[in-house]
Write a protein that holds these residues in place. Structure first.
Motif, PDB file in Angstrom:
ATOM      1  N   LEU A  27       0.690  -1.242   0.150  1.00 27.76           N
ATOM      2  CA  LEU A  27       0.072   0.010   0.124  1.00 27.76           C
ATOM      3  C   LEU A  27       0.882   1.353   0.177  1.00 27.76           C
ATOM      4  O   LEU A  27       0.328   2.263  -0.487  1.00 27.76           O
ATOM      5  N   ASN A  28       2.029   1.320   0.548  1.00 27.92           N
ATOM      6  CA  ASN A  28       2.993   2.216   0.343  1.00 27.92           C
ATOM      7  C   ASN A  28       3.589   2.316  -0.888  1.00 27.92           C
ATOM      8  O   ASN A  28       4.460   3.443  -1.028  1.00 27.92           O
ATOM      9  N   SER A  29       3.529   1.551  -1.479  1.00 28.30           N
ATOM     10  CA  SER A  29       4.484   1.379  -2.763  1.00 28.30           C
ATOM     11  C   SER A  29       4.069   2.348  -3.779  1.00 28.30           C
ATOM     12  O   SER A  29       2.921   2.306  -4.120  1.00 28.30           O
ATOM     13  N   GLU A  30       4.609   3.048  -4.545  1.00 29.85           N
ATOM     14  CA  GLU A  30       4.331   4.091  -5.438  1.00 29.85           C
ATOM     15  C   GLU A  30       3.982   3.391  -6.578  1.00 29.85           C
ATOM     16  O   GLU A  30       2.936   3.710  -7.321  1.00 29.85           O
ATOM     17  N   ALA A  31       4.686   2.278  -7.055  1.00 28.35           N
ATOM     18  CA  ALA A  31       4.077   1.467  -8.321  1.00 28.35           C
ATOM     19  C   ALA A  31       2.803   1.053  -7.843  1.00 28.35           C
ATOM     20  O   ALA A  31       2.033   0.983  -8.952  1.00 28.35           O
ATOM     21  N   PHE A  32       2.481   0.523  -6.894  1.00 28.30           N
ATOM     22  CA  PHE A  32       1.191  -0.175  -6.770  1.00 28.30           C
ATOM     23  C   PHE A  32       0.150   0.764  -6.738  1.00 28.30           C
ATOM     24  O   PHE A  32      -1.074   0.831  -7.449  1.00 28.30           O
ATOM     25  N   ARG A  33       0.315   2.029  -6.107  1.00 26.09           N
ATOM     26  CA  ARG A  33      -0.672   3.141  -6.277  1.00 26.09           C
ATOM     27  C   ARG A  33      -0.970   3.605  -7.583  1.00 26.09           C
ATOM     28  O   ARG A  33      -1.934   3.970  -8.090  1.00 26.09           O
ATOM     29  N   LEU A  34       0.379   3.709  -8.321  1.00 27.55           N
ATOM     30  CA  LEU A  34       0.097   4.107  -9.758  1.00 27.55           C
ATOM     31  C   LEU A  34      -0.763   3.088 -10.446  1.00 27.55           C
ATOM     32  O   LEU A  34      -1.683   3.376 -11.142  1.00 27.55           O
ATOM     33  N   ALA A  35      -0.323   1.733 -10.451  1.00 29.81           N
ATOM     34  CA  ALA A  35      -1.229   0.666 -11.119  1.00 29.81           C
ATOM     35  C   ALA A  35      -2.505   0.650 -10.819  1.00 29.81           C
ATOM     36  O   ALA A  35      -3.369   0.390 -11.444  1.00 29.81           O
ATOM     37  N   LEU A  55      -2.534  -2.861 -12.796  1.00 25.40           N
ATOM     38  CA  LEU A  55      -2.353  -3.865 -11.484  1.00 25.40           C
ATOM     39  C   LEU A  55      -1.661  -5.170 -12.026  1.00 25.40           C
ATOM     40  O   LEU A  55      -0.710  -5.733 -11.351  1.00 25.40           O
ATOM     41  N   GLN A  56      -2.156  -5.716 -13.223  1.00 21.40           N
ATOM     42  CA  GLN A  56      -1.518  -6.777 -13.787  1.00 21.40           C
ATOM     43  C   GLN A  56       0.137  -6.536 -14.134  1.00 21.40           C
ATOM     44  O   GLN A  56       0.964  -7.759 -13.900  1.00 21.40           O
ATOM     45  N   HIS A  57       0.520  -5.460 -14.576  1.00 18.62           N
ATOM     46  CA  HIS A  57       1.884  -5.097 -14.820  1.00 18.62           C
ATOM     47  C   HIS A  57       2.473  -5.257 -13.467  1.00 18.62           C
ATOM     48  O   HIS A  57       3.692  -5.761 -13.233  1.00 18.62           O
ATOM     49  N   PHE A  58       2.049  -4.686 -12.343  1.00 18.19           N
ATOM     50  CA  PHE A  58       2.512  -4.566 -10.991  1.00 18.19           C
ATOM     51  C   PHE A  58       2.910  -6.115 -10.481  1.00 18.19           C
ATOM     52  O   PHE A  58       3.834  -6.714 -10.178  1.00 18.19           O
ATOM     53  N   MET A  59       1.866  -7.077 -10.693  1.00 18.11           N
ATOM     54  CA  MET A  59       1.881  -8.428 -10.350  1.00 18.11           C
ATOM     55  C   MET A  59       2.872  -9.243 -11.241  1.00 18.11           C
ATOM     56  O   MET A  59       3.593  -9.999 -10.702  1.00 18.11           O
ATOM     57  N   ILE A  60       2.997  -9.049 -12.793  1.00 23.32           N
ATOM     58  CA  ILE A  60       3.777 -10.092 -13.246  1.00 23.32           C
ATOM     59  C   ILE A  60       5.268  -9.457 -13.336  1.00 23.32           C
ATOM     60  O   ILE A  60       6.147 -10.184 -13.422  1.00 23.32           O
ATOM     61  N   ASN A  61       5.433  -8.205 -12.911  1.00 26.34           N
ATOM     62  CA  ASN A  61       6.818  -7.758 -12.698  1.00 26.34           C
ATOM     63  C   ASN A  61       7.271  -8.528 -11.338  1.00 26.34           C
ATOM     64  O   ASN A  61       8.495  -8.564 -11.293  1.00 26.34           O
ATOM     65  N   ASN A  62       6.476  -8.319 -10.164  1.00 21.41           N
ATOM     66  CA  ASN A  62       6.919  -9.028  -8.893  1.00 21.41           C
ATOM     67  C   ASN A  62       7.063 -10.366  -9.154  1.00 21.41           C
ATOM     68  O   ASN A  62       7.822 -11.253  -8.391  1.00 21.41           O
ATOM     69  N   ALA A  72      -1.419  -8.038  -3.690  1.00 26.35           N
ATOM     70  CA  ALA A  72      -1.932  -7.078  -4.914  1.00 26.35           C
ATOM     71  C   ALA A  72      -3.014  -8.097  -5.652  1.00 26.35           C
ATOM     72  O   ALA A  72      -4.180  -7.339  -5.701  1.00 26.35           O
ATOM     73  N   ALA A  73      -2.717  -9.425  -5.700  1.00 34.15           N
ATOM     74  CA  ALA A  73      -4.002 -10.193  -5.990  1.00 34.15           C
ATOM     75  C   ALA A  73      -5.102 -10.147  -5.205  1.00 34.15           C
ATOM     76  O   ALA A  73      -6.387 -10.020  -5.561  1.00 34.15           O
ATOM     77  N   VAL A  74      -4.914 -10.436  -3.781  1.00 37.67           N
ATOM     78  CA  VAL A  74      -6.033 -10.384  -2.711  1.00 37.67           C
ATOM     79  C   VAL A  74      -6.676  -9.106  -2.643  1.00 37.67           C
ATOM     80  O   VAL A  74      -7.927  -9.041  -2.558  1.00 37.67           O
ATOM     81  N   LEU A  75      -5.934  -7.800  -2.758  1.00 34.50           N
ATOM     82  CA  LEU A  75      -6.692  -6.726  -2.753  1.00 34.50           C
ATOM     83  C   LEU A  75      -7.342  -6.292  -3.906  1.00 34.50           C
ATOM     84  O   LEU A  75      -8.555  -5.678  -3.846  1.00 34.50           O
ATOM     85  N   THR A  76      -6.846  -6.686  -5.149  1.00 38.68           N
ATOM     86  CA  THR A  76      -8.001  -6.534  -6.246  1.00 38.68           C
ATOM     87  C   THR A  76      -8.964  -7.393  -6.177  1.00 38.68           C
ATOM     88  O   THR A  76     -10.020  -6.805  -6.487  1.00 38.68           O
ATOM     89  N   PHE A  77      -9.051  -8.484  -5.924  1.00 32.99           N
ATOM     90  CA  PHE A  77     -10.076  -9.398  -5.320  1.00 32.99           C
ATOM     91  C   PHE A  77     -11.052  -8.832  -4.592  1.00 32.99           C
ATOM     92  O   PHE A  77     -12.526  -8.830  -4.962  1.00 32.99           O
ATOM     93  N   LEU A  78     -10.678  -8.434  -3.557  1.00 31.97           N
ATOM     94  CA  LEU A  78     -11.589  -7.480  -2.501  1.00 31.97           C
ATOM     95  C   LEU A  78     -12.284  -6.469  -2.943  1.00 31.97           C
ATOM     96  O   LEU A  78     -13.520  -6.259  -2.702  1.00 31.97           O
ATOM     97  N   VAL A  79     -11.492  -5.703  -3.631  1.00 28.35           N
ATOM     98  CA  VAL A  79     -12.235  -4.249  -4.403  1.00 28.35           C
ATOM     99  C   VAL A  79     -13.315  -5.059  -5.253  1.00 28.35           C
ATOM    100  O   VAL A  79     -14.447  -4.621  -5.212  1.00 28.35           O
ATOM    101  N   ILE A  80     -12.800  -5.849  -6.201  1.00 25.68           N
ATOM    102  CA  ILE A  80     -13.954  -6.306  -7.230  1.00 25.68           C
ATOM    103  C   ILE A  80     -15.081  -7.022  -6.553  1.00 25.68           C
ATOM    104  O   ILE A  80     -16.273  -6.832  -6.867  1.00 25.68           O
TER     105      ILE A  80
END
Length: 295
Positions: free
Chosen positions: A60-68, A250-257, A269-277
């Motif tokens: 959540l503190n990651s700039e890359a995640f917030r951008l994605a 978000l998928q870019h963030f996941m695949i790069n990690n 990232a996957a769990v947070l995406t699931f919870l939001v959807i």
């Protein structure tokens, strides 16, 4: 006693038929999701080293995640309403002609035009868009001939709008089909009664069409959100793993990690995406049930 035995036999028979699908669902969805949740609370690549919620804080503190996340939800927030509005508009025009008993000129060609994107391979579509929008592509060639400065479409904020155009073009055909299916289910007697009372076209749309289309809107919204997340394929094919920041999803963030073997951050990232959807779809279903439009 015989009735109870019969019910028990029917229940066991039903469970027997459902056993294989349920086992498949558990093996390929429930168990992997449970492992993913466990990974969010662990550190390292192998084994389980409990770290609490530190991975969540880090992501959540990651700039890359917030951008994605911002780009992903911006894409959904712009693309899904626009797709639904265009699909509904075309479906209303088609429905007016169908209800009026008028044949659509070139109907076969028109149907092929909006169904074709559903069956075209993604790679072929991307190739066409690259021919059009690359720095040395057809559009920049035309601009150069007109004496205008070329535009770097795929490495500038314009990339977002190109991806949005691709998303709408690829999904609008399915949206039109679904919207038209919902419209033809509305009895024409409702409109006849409304017009007899002096209601105009806009009033009929607002008071009859839109409320009775609510179940269709819900389904199209969910399908469109899923389609918006699938647009990562097009974004990755257009610009690779590190595209312009306007389409860094978000998928870019996941695949790069994943490439860096950082499974805890990927899992978070996957769990947070699931919870939001899940929360968004749940709200849609609750509002649908509260409105009573689908009852």
């Amino acid at each position: 006693m015989k009735r109870f035995t019969l019910r028990r036999r029917e229940a066991l028979t039903g469970l027997g038929f459902a056993a294989v699908p349920l086992l498949g669902f558990a093996a390929f969805y429930v168990v992997p999701f449970g492992i993913t949740v466990a990974k969010t609370l662990s550190g390292g690549v192998s084994g389980f080293n409990f770290t609490g919620f530190s991975n969540y804080v880090s992501v959540l503190n990651s700039e890359a995640f917030r951008l994605a996340a911002g780009n992903t939800f911006k894409f959904i927030g712009v693309g899904v309403p626009l797709l639904m509005a265009l699909s509904l508009g075309v479906a209303l025009l088609l429905n007016m002609r169908l209800r009026g008993g008028r044949r659509i000129r070139g109907g076969d060609g028109f149907r092929a035009a909006y169904v074709l994107p559903l069956v075209l391979p993604t790679a072929s579509v991307i190739l066409v868009f690259e021919i059009l929008f690359e720095s040395g592509g057809a559009i920049n060639y035309a601009l150069d001939k007109l004496g205008l400065e070329p535009v770097n479409f795929l490495r500038s904020p314009n990339t977002f709008w190109i991806l949005l155009l691709l998303f709408i073009w690829k999904n609008i055909g399915y949206g039109i089909i679904l919207m038209l299916g919902g419209l033809v289910q509305i009895p024409k007697e409702y409109y006849e009664a409304a017009r007899a009372d002096g209601a105009g076209g806009f009033t009929c749309l607002r008071r009859i069409t839109l409320p009775l289309m609510a179940p269709t809107f819900l389904f199209v919204t969910v399908i469109s959100i899923v389609g918006a997340f699938k647009s990562f394929r097009e974004a990755f094919a257009l610009a690779g793993a590190y595209p312009h920041e306007s389409i860094y999803m978000l998928q870019h963030f996941m695949i790069n990690n994943f490439a860096r073997l950082n499974y805890p951050r990927l899992s978070v990232a996957a769990v947070l995406t699931f919870l939001v959807i899940f929360a968004f779809v749940l709200v849609l279903f609750l509002r649908r049930g509260k409105g009573g439009v689908a009852e």
